[in-house]
Structure formats: C-alpha cells, structure tokens
Motif scaffolding. Structure first.
Motif, PDB file in Angstrom:
ATOM      1  N   ALA A  77       0.810  -1.213   0.000  1.00  0.00           N
ATOM      2  CA  ALA A  77       0.000   0.000   0.000  1.00  0.00           C
ATOM      3  C   ALA A  77       0.847   1.268   0.000  1.00  0.00           C
ATOM      4  CB  ALA A  77      -0.920   0.009   1.222  1.00  0.00           C
ATOM      5  N   MET A  78       2.159   1.110  -0.015  1.00  0.00           N
ATOM      6  CA  MET A  78       3.066   2.248   0.026  1.00  0.00           C
ATOM      7  C   MET A  78       2.951   3.080  -1.255  1.00  0.00           C
ATOM      8  SD  MET A  78       7.226   2.141   0.425  1.00  0.00           S
ATOM      9  CE  MET A  78       7.061   0.959   1.742  1.00  0.00           C
ATOM     10  N   ALA A  79       2.999   4.382  -1.101  1.00  0.00           N
ATOM     11  CA  ALA A  79       3.022   5.296  -2.248  1.00  0.00           C
ATOM     12  C   ALA A  79       4.463   5.386  -2.731  1.00  0.00           C
ATOM     13  CB  ALA A  79       2.518   6.671  -1.832  1.00  0.00           C
ATOM     14  N   ILE A  80       4.719   4.991  -3.988  1.00  0.00           N
ATOM     15  CA  ILE A  80       6.089   4.961  -4.499  1.00  0.00           C
ATOM     16  C   ILE A  80       6.227   5.836  -5.742  1.00  0.00           C
ATOM     17  CG2 ILE A  80       7.950   3.536  -5.423  1.00  0.00           C
ATOM     18  CD1 ILE A  80       6.856   1.187  -3.827  1.00  0.00           C
ATOM     19  N   VAL A  81       7.212   6.728  -5.672  1.00  0.00           N
ATOM     20  CA  VAL A  81       7.564   7.594  -6.797  1.00  0.00           C
ATOM     21  C   VAL A  81       9.009   7.300  -7.163  1.00  0.00           C
ATOM     22  CG1 VAL A  81       7.940   9.974  -7.551  1.00  0.00           C
ATOM     23  CG2 VAL A  81       5.973   9.423  -6.092  1.00  0.00           C
ATOM     24  N   VAL A  82       9.264   6.978  -8.440  1.00  0.00           N
ATOM     25  CA  VAL A  82      10.632   6.836  -8.926  1.00  0.00           C
ATOM     26  C   VAL A  82      10.977   8.066  -9.753  1.00  0.00           C
ATOM     27  CG1 VAL A  82      10.713   4.314  -8.900  1.00  0.00           C
ATOM     28  CG2 VAL A  82       9.973   5.497 -10.962  1.00  0.00           C
ATOM     29  N   MET A  83      12.253   8.410  -9.739  1.00  0.00           N
ATOM     30  CA  MET A  83      12.695   9.589 -10.482  1.00  0.00           C
ATOM     31  C   MET A  83      14.024   9.292 -11.154  1.00  0.00           C
ATOM     32  SD  MET A  83      13.695  11.889  -7.212  1.00  0.00           S
ATOM     33  CE  MET A  83      14.786  11.184  -5.980  1.00  0.00           C
ATOM     34  N   ALA A 115       2.575  17.507  -4.400  1.00  0.00           N
ATOM     35  CA  ALA A 115       1.213  17.220  -4.873  1.00  0.00           C
ATOM     36  C   ALA A 115       1.050  15.748  -5.224  1.00  0.00           C
ATOM     37  CB  ALA A 115       0.874  18.094  -6.078  1.00  0.00           C
ATOM     38  N   GLU A 116       2.032  15.173  -5.910  1.00  0.00           N
ATOM     39  CA  GLU A 116       1.966  13.756  -6.286  1.00  0.00           C
ATOM     40  C   GLU A 116       1.927  12.873  -5.038  1.00  0.00           C
ATOM     41  OE1 GLU A 116       1.513  12.352  -9.170  1.00  0.00           O
ATOM     42  OE2 GLU A 116       2.086  13.868 -10.631  1.00  0.00           O
ATOM     43  N   MET A 117       2.790  13.158  -4.067  1.00  0.00           N
ATOM     44  CA  MET A 117       2.832  12.338  -2.862  1.00  0.00           C
ATOM     45  C   MET A 117       1.522  12.473  -2.072  1.00  0.00           C
ATOM     46  SD  MET A 117       4.392  10.001  -1.276  1.00  0.00           S
ATOM     47  CE  MET A 117       5.870   9.920  -2.243  1.00  0.00           C
ATOM     48  N   ARG A 118       1.003  13.677  -1.970  1.00  0.00           N
ATOM     49  CA  ARG A 118      -0.283  13.848  -1.268  1.00  0.00           C
ATOM     50  C   ARG A 118      -1.399  13.083  -1.953  1.00  0.00           C
ATOM     51  NH1 ARG A 118       0.350  20.181   0.197  1.00  0.00           N
ATOM     52  NH2 ARG A 118       1.347  19.867   2.208  1.00  0.00           N
ATOM     53  N   ASP A 119      -1.446  13.162  -3.278  1.00  0.00           N
ATOM     54  CA  ASP A 119      -2.475  12.440  -4.036  1.00  0.00           C
ATOM     55  C   ASP A 119      -2.373  10.927  -3.835  1.00  0.00           C
ATOM     56  OD1 ASP A 119      -3.479  14.821  -5.017  1.00  0.00           O
ATOM     57  OD2 ASP A 119      -2.599  14.590  -7.019  1.00  0.00           O
ATOM     58  N   LEU A 120      -1.142  10.418  -3.908  1.00  0.00           N
ATOM     59  CA  LEU A 120      -0.940   8.970  -3.753  1.00  0.00           C
ATOM     60  C   LEU A 120      -1.316   8.500  -2.346  1.00  0.00           C
ATOM     61  CD1 LEU A 120       2.430   8.579  -5.667  1.00  0.00           C
ATOM     62  CD2 LEU A 120       0.194   7.686  -6.374  1.00  0.00           C
ATOM     63  N   LEU A 121      -0.936   9.276  -1.345  1.00  0.00           N
ATOM     64  CA  LEU A 121      -1.248   8.881   0.031  1.00  0.00           C
ATOM     65  C   LEU A 121      -2.752   8.966   0.312  1.00  0.00           C
ATOM     66  CD1 LEU A 121       1.764  10.514   1.874  1.00  0.00           C
ATOM     67  CD2 LEU A 121       1.345   8.062   1.528  1.00  0.00           C
ATOM     68  N   ALA A 122      -3.388   9.963  -0.279  1.00  0.00           N
ATOM     69  CA  ALA A 122      -4.839  10.100  -0.087  1.00  0.00           C
ATOM     70  C   ALA A 122      -5.600   8.941  -0.741  1.00  0.00           C
ATOM     71  CB  ALA A 122      -5.319  11.425  -0.669  1.00  0.00           C
ATOM     72  N   ALA A 123      -5.029   8.393  -1.809  1.00  0.00           N
ATOM     73  CA  ALA A 123      -5.696   7.302  -2.535  1.00  0.00           C
ATOM     74  C   ALA A 123      -5.477   5.935  -1.873  1.00  0.00           C
ATOM     75  CB  ALA A 123      -5.169   7.255  -3.973  1.00  0.00           C
ATOM     76  N   ARG A 124      -4.601   5.839  -0.885  1.00  0.00           N
ATOM     77  CA  ARG A 124      -4.319   4.558  -0.232  1.00  0.00           C
ATOM     78  C   ARG A 124      -5.546   4.001   0.444  1.00  0.00           C
ATOM     79  NH1 ARG A 124       0.496   4.989   3.800  1.00  0.00           N
ATOM     80  NH2 ARG A 124      -1.097   6.181   4.783  1.00  0.00           N
TER      81      ARG A 124
END
Length: 124
Positions: A77-83, A115-124
């Motif tokens: 369920a972790m929010a993961i962003v790669v860069m 914004a991306e991290m907030r969106d991903l965490l809110a969708a968990r």
C-alpha cells in the motif's frame, strides 16, 4: 498537514537534502538513504507510508528497491515515486513495471512532488 513518513532514497546529497527539506516543509516526516542498500534496510524497520527513489543508485538501484518494497505486505500500500534524470520512455515504463505509482523526471518541481505524494497517500 500530513504526518506520514516518507523514505527518500537518493545518492546525490544535494538532491537528497532538497527533497527532504521540500517534504518536511509540506508537513511530512522524512528519513533519507544515500543508496539503495541502506534504503532497503530502512524499509524493513521504519515501514514508511511513501518512498521516493532515484532509479540509478549504487548497490541496489531504485527499480530493485521498488520490487523489494512491493514484496513486503506492508509495502503493497506504500506510495512509491521513482525519479531519474533520464527522460526516456523506457525509464518510466521500467519504474511502473517495478511497482512504482508515478515516474518523475529530474529536475523535479518541488510543488509537483508534494502534490503527487499527497495524491498517492490520499488514494491509499
């Protein structure tokens, strides 16, 4: 304001510092790793809500770190962003195939990262 813990895995100390300051300014708690091996150890102990990782790192790269995170029940369920500084479609596809939720190209926009991290965490 969020109190979620975000793991930042980045081998470039300047970028790592910028990411942690950006996230902390937005209300997140952070823990940082200078390489994928250290980040993998932190994942098992800290169980962060989110992971932001560079793809190209020594020892364990960001793609392998994503795979390892997703294998752990807590990491599913972790929010993961790669860069990555590479802007090839292959890098984005490889990140998403490894289990990332988002791919961001460097240089990053701090506002977009938050914004991306907030969106991903809110969708968990």
């Amino acid at each position: 304001m969020s109190t979620d813990l975000i793991l930042v895995a980045e081998d470039d100390s300047d970028i790592r510092d910028l990411l942690t300051v950006t996230l902390e300014s937005a209300g997140f708690r952070t823990v940082a790793a200078k390489d994928g091996h250290t980040a993998a150890r932190i994942l098992t102990v800290a169980q962060p809500a989110g992971l932001i990782t560079d793809i190209q790192m020594p020892a364990v790269n960001g793609l392998e770190l994503c795979r390892r995170a997703r294998l752990d029940p807590a990491g599913r369920a972790m929010a993961i962003v790669v860069m990555s500084a590479n802007t090839h479609a292959y890098d984005a596809d490889a990140g998403l195939n490894a289990g990332a939720d988002r791919y961001l190209a460097k240089p990053l926009s701090p506002r977009r990262l938050v914004a991306e991290m907030r969106d991903l965490l809110a969708a968990r």
